[in-house]
Design a protein around this motif. Structure first.
Motif, PDB file in Angstrom:
ATOM      1  N   PRO A  61      18.829 -43.374 -35.838  1.00 44.95           N
ATOM      2  CA  PRO A  61      20.027 -42.381 -36.444  1.00 44.95           C
ATOM      3  C   PRO A  61      20.710 -41.856 -34.870  1.00 44.95           C
ATOM      4  N   ARG A  62      20.138 -41.900 -33.757  1.00 46.10           N
ATOM      5  CA  ARG A  62      20.632 -41.595 -32.667  1.00 46.10           C
ATOM      6  C   ARG A  62      21.806 -42.281 -31.980  1.00 46.10           C
TER       7      ARG A  62
ATOM      8  N   ILE B 263      23.619 -44.876 -40.426  1.00 40.75           N
ATOM      9  CA  ILE B 263      22.411 -44.415 -40.810  1.00 40.75           C
ATOM     10  C   ILE B 263      22.035 -43.211 -40.895  1.00 40.75           C
ATOM     11  N   THR B 264      22.519 -42.483 -40.193  1.00 41.05           N
ATOM     12  CA  THR B 264      22.238 -40.809 -40.162  1.00 41.05           C
ATOM     13  C   THR B 264      22.735 -40.352 -41.213  1.00 41.05           C
ATOM     14  N   THR B 265      24.159 -40.833 -41.895  1.00 39.61           N
ATOM     15  CA  THR B 265      24.542 -40.455 -43.179  1.00 39.61           C
ATOM     16  C   THR B 265      23.666 -40.681 -44.194  1.00 39.61           C
ATOM     17  N   THR B 266      23.084 -41.881 -44.124  1.00 45.02           N
ATOM     18  CA  THR B 266      22.060 -42.223 -45.321  1.00 45.02           C
ATOM     19  C   THR B 266      20.818 -41.508 -45.250  1.00 45.02           C
ATOM     20  N   PHE B 267      20.284 -41.085 -44.186  1.00 42.11           N
ATOM     21  CA  PHE B 267      19.018 -40.383 -44.097  1.00 42.11           C
ATOM     22  C   PHE B 267      19.301 -38.722 -44.479  1.00 42.11           C
ATOM     23  N   ASP B 268      20.381 -38.229 -44.121  1.00 40.52           N
ATOM     24  CA  ASP B 268      20.904 -37.178 -44.614  1.00 40.52           C
ATOM     25  C   ASP B 268      21.068 -36.977 -46.076  1.00 40.52           C
TER      26      ASP B 268
ATOM     27  N   PHE C 213      12.875 -49.971 -34.766  1.00 43.47           N
ATOM     28  CA  PHE C 213      14.001 -49.590 -34.787  1.00 43.47           C
ATOM     29  C   PHE C 213      15.106 -50.065 -33.877  1.00 43.47           C
ATOM     30  N   THR C 214      16.249 -50.172 -34.509  1.00 45.15           N
ATOM     31  CA  THR C 214      17.345 -50.920 -33.534  1.00 45.15           C
ATOM     32  C   THR C 214      18.424 -49.734 -33.385  1.00 45.15           C
ATOM     33  N   ASN C 215      19.380 -50.118 -32.400  1.00 40.59           N
ATOM     34  CA  ASN C 215      20.562 -49.306 -32.185  1.00 40.59           C
ATOM     35  C   ASN C 215      21.684 -50.005 -32.780  1.00 40.59           C
ATOM     36  N   SER C 216      21.694 -50.970 -33.837  1.00 41.03           N
ATOM     37  CA  SER C 216      22.586 -51.476 -34.421  1.00 41.03           C
ATOM     38  C   SER C 216      22.338 -51.464 -35.786  1.00 41.03           C
TER      39      SER C 216
END
Length: 563
Positions: free
Chosen positions: A227-228, A233-238, A263-266
């Motif tokens: 998520p960083r 994906i940050t939106t999904t976790f939120d 964990f991937t950056n893409s």
């Protein structure tokens, strides 16, 4: 030997030729010198760029009698684009405004001269990032603060927007910015992409909820983006936190981390790996998941890849376009935004590619993409009432969207998941495996299992070093606030409050109840404010990571001693 050499030579030619073949296959994305050109900065994939480039050029020629070109710039994802824009705008503001001009009319947005910034529009990304683009940058010029929005409003009348988009709402989200700094062009939902073959092999039902990805049988099988690094994906976790609530939501995220393969950056990598059987499931934007399922089916792989929008927990967000403040050609940018809301442009998102039987548009030709099925959801409600039977995906986001608003805990997701799940991923996986091994063994009492469970899901407390971060600071007397500013917090640890001033007693009372804060829904805002203090986030992340690692390793130690 000659045969081997020939084979190697052929393989090298194939490898070297692939980029040229792919490049030759791109349609409509290269701009032409000598034509009026729209410069678009975008995170969109080549397929979207292909279709919208051709569509806009044809539409503009028909509507305005002028051939135009479109030049796409793709410096990275939405976050990278925003950072690049911020650097451009700070430089431009300092070059174009003096101290006297900076505060001339704080009520009016600062509009940079046309041609100041290299891009006409930003096309694609979530509403969160486009709102940050609207908010712009703050620049200090001669001691005065100049606020410069990085986008500028479109030129629709409200009646036009009402006619095109109807109510400005999908679930708790908006379809466009009320001031028109961004306009939604498509809709994105966030769900689960999964491999049916792997789930069958593991003896599991296909996932229908995010919590299904926490099943112990999926240990080492879940692919997640960091998520960083990924705003989507940050939106999904939120969204998971919003729909499941603080306590259950964080448990789902923690256990999901415990099951990760990597964990991937893409955010595009998990759907690909899921389709290849390298992972059982991952989180994905809808069109990534559906698109990968289509690629596999068309290549002869059958229906092994599925995509699920978790029932009752679907977060739907607008995918906007923004006109860049100070771009080279505001008129052409405005026309592009208008094109994006035509039926012809909306049909690109969901119609079959190259189908001569598609409904005819205003230009007299069948609507829809020429080469690529984009598998995106249109933003216009009228597309669902008029053309739903022509959609590739029979999904109406206005029907499936959750009414729960995202809670706005994105920063907490990035900080805490980084510490408990990503930076110490191996420790997290081992602890989750040990926790489930202990539960399955029957060798631990209910109380012992409760202790292990609490240890795995626990959060550390945050030491508050800035009283200004604390709720209640604003309620302190002026004398007490002055002490905070002058003396900070360091002196409080060892002070004898006997005989102190009323102001010091006031601070002491606040500190005794708030100095060390747990990480809870109630204290989230305060803890987040502490992260914003100079150098505090990095130091606290070190402390948090140590806390989580110690807990994880203690779980492993206790279980290994018993089993």
């Amino acid at each position: 030997m000659k045969t081997q050499s020939a084979i190697i030579a052929v393989l090298m030619l194939i490898v070297l030729g692939v980029p040229f073949v792919l490049s030759a296959g791109k349609k409509g994305t290269s701009h032409e010198d000598g034509l009026r050109t729209l410069i678009v900065v975008t995170p969109h994939v080549p397929q979207i760029r292909d279709e919208f480039a051709q569509g806009f050029r044809q539409w503009h020629l028909r509507e305005f009698g002028e051939p135009v070109s479109i030049d796409f710039r793709t410096p990275g994802g939405t976050s990278e684009i925003r950072k690049q824009l911020e650097a451009m705008f700070k430089t431009a503001a300092r070059e174009h405004y003096s101290a006297g001009e900076a505060g001339k009319d704080p009520q009016q947005p600062v509009l940079l001269p046309e041609g100041t910034i290299a891009f006409d529009v930003m096309f694609g990304g979530g509403s969160y990032d486009h709102t940050l683009v609207k908010n712009g940058v703050s620049v200090n010029i001669g001691g005065e603060t100049l606020n410069v929005p990085m986008s500028r409003p479109a030129d629709f009348t409200q009646a036009e927007l009402d006619d095109l988009l109807g109510e400005n709402r999908i679930g708790p989200q908006e379809l466009y910015d009320p001031q028109q700094y961004w306009i939604g062009t498509a809709l994105s939902s966030f769900g689960i992409v999964y491999n049916r073959d792997v789930f069958a092999k593991l003896g599991l039902d296909e996932p229908r909820a995010f919590v299904d990805l926490t099943d112990p049988a999926l240990l080492g099988w879940i692919a997640l983006a960091d998520p960083r690094q990924s705003g989507s994906i940050t939106t999904t976790f939120d969204s998971i936190l919003g729909n499941e609530g603080w306590k259950d939501g964080w448990r789902t995220l923690r256990a999901m981390c415990g099951n990760t393969r990597y964990f991937t950056n893409s955010s595009t990598k998990p759907p690909i790996d899921v389709s290849q059987g390298e992972a059982a499931a991952g989180l994905a934007i809808d069109f990534y998941g559906r698109g990968q399922a289509q690629v596999i089916a068309e290549s002869g792989g059958g229906d092994r890849v599925g995509y699920s929008d978790p029932e009752g927990a679907v977060y739907v967000d607008a995918d906007p376009v923004s006109i860049i403040n100070g771009g080279p050609d505001y008129e052409l940018a405005s026309r592009f935004v208008r094109y994006c809301l035509t039926d012809e442009a909306q049909a690109l998102w969901q119609f079959e590619a190259g189908n001569p039987d598609n409904p005819v548009g205003s230009g007299g030709e069948p609507m829809g993409p020429s080469w690529h099925e984009l598998r995106r959801m249109p933003v216009k409600r009228s597309m669902y009432t008029q053309y739903f039977d022509r959609f590739v995906d029979k999904v109406d986001p206005f029907e499936i969207v959750s009414d729960v608003e995202n809670p706005g805990w994105r920063t907490g997701v990035q900080v805490m998941m980084g510490c408990f799940g990503i930076d110490i991923a191996n420790d997290c996986r081992k602890a989750y495996a040990s926790l489930n091994r202990a539960r399955a063994s029957g060798e631990f009492s209910e109380a012992e299992m409760g202790e292990l469970d609490t240890m795995f899901y626990a959060f550390p407390e945050t030491k508050i070093e800035s009283l200004a971060s604390l709720p209640g600071y604003e309620g302190l007397s002026e004398d007490a606030q002055k002490l905070v500013i002058e003396r900070g917090l360091g002196w409080i640890d060892d002070i004898d409050f006997t005989g102190t001033t009323p102001a010091e007693i006031e601070i002491a009372r606040l500190v005794q109840t708030e100095y060390f804060l747990p990480f809870t829904e109630e204290t989230y805002g305060t803890v987040r404010n502490e992260w914003r203090q100079s150098n505090r986030q990095a130091r606290l992340e070190i402390a948090y990571t140590k806390f989580f690692r110690n807990n994880y390793r203690e779980i492993v130690r206790r279980v290994d001693e018993r089993l």
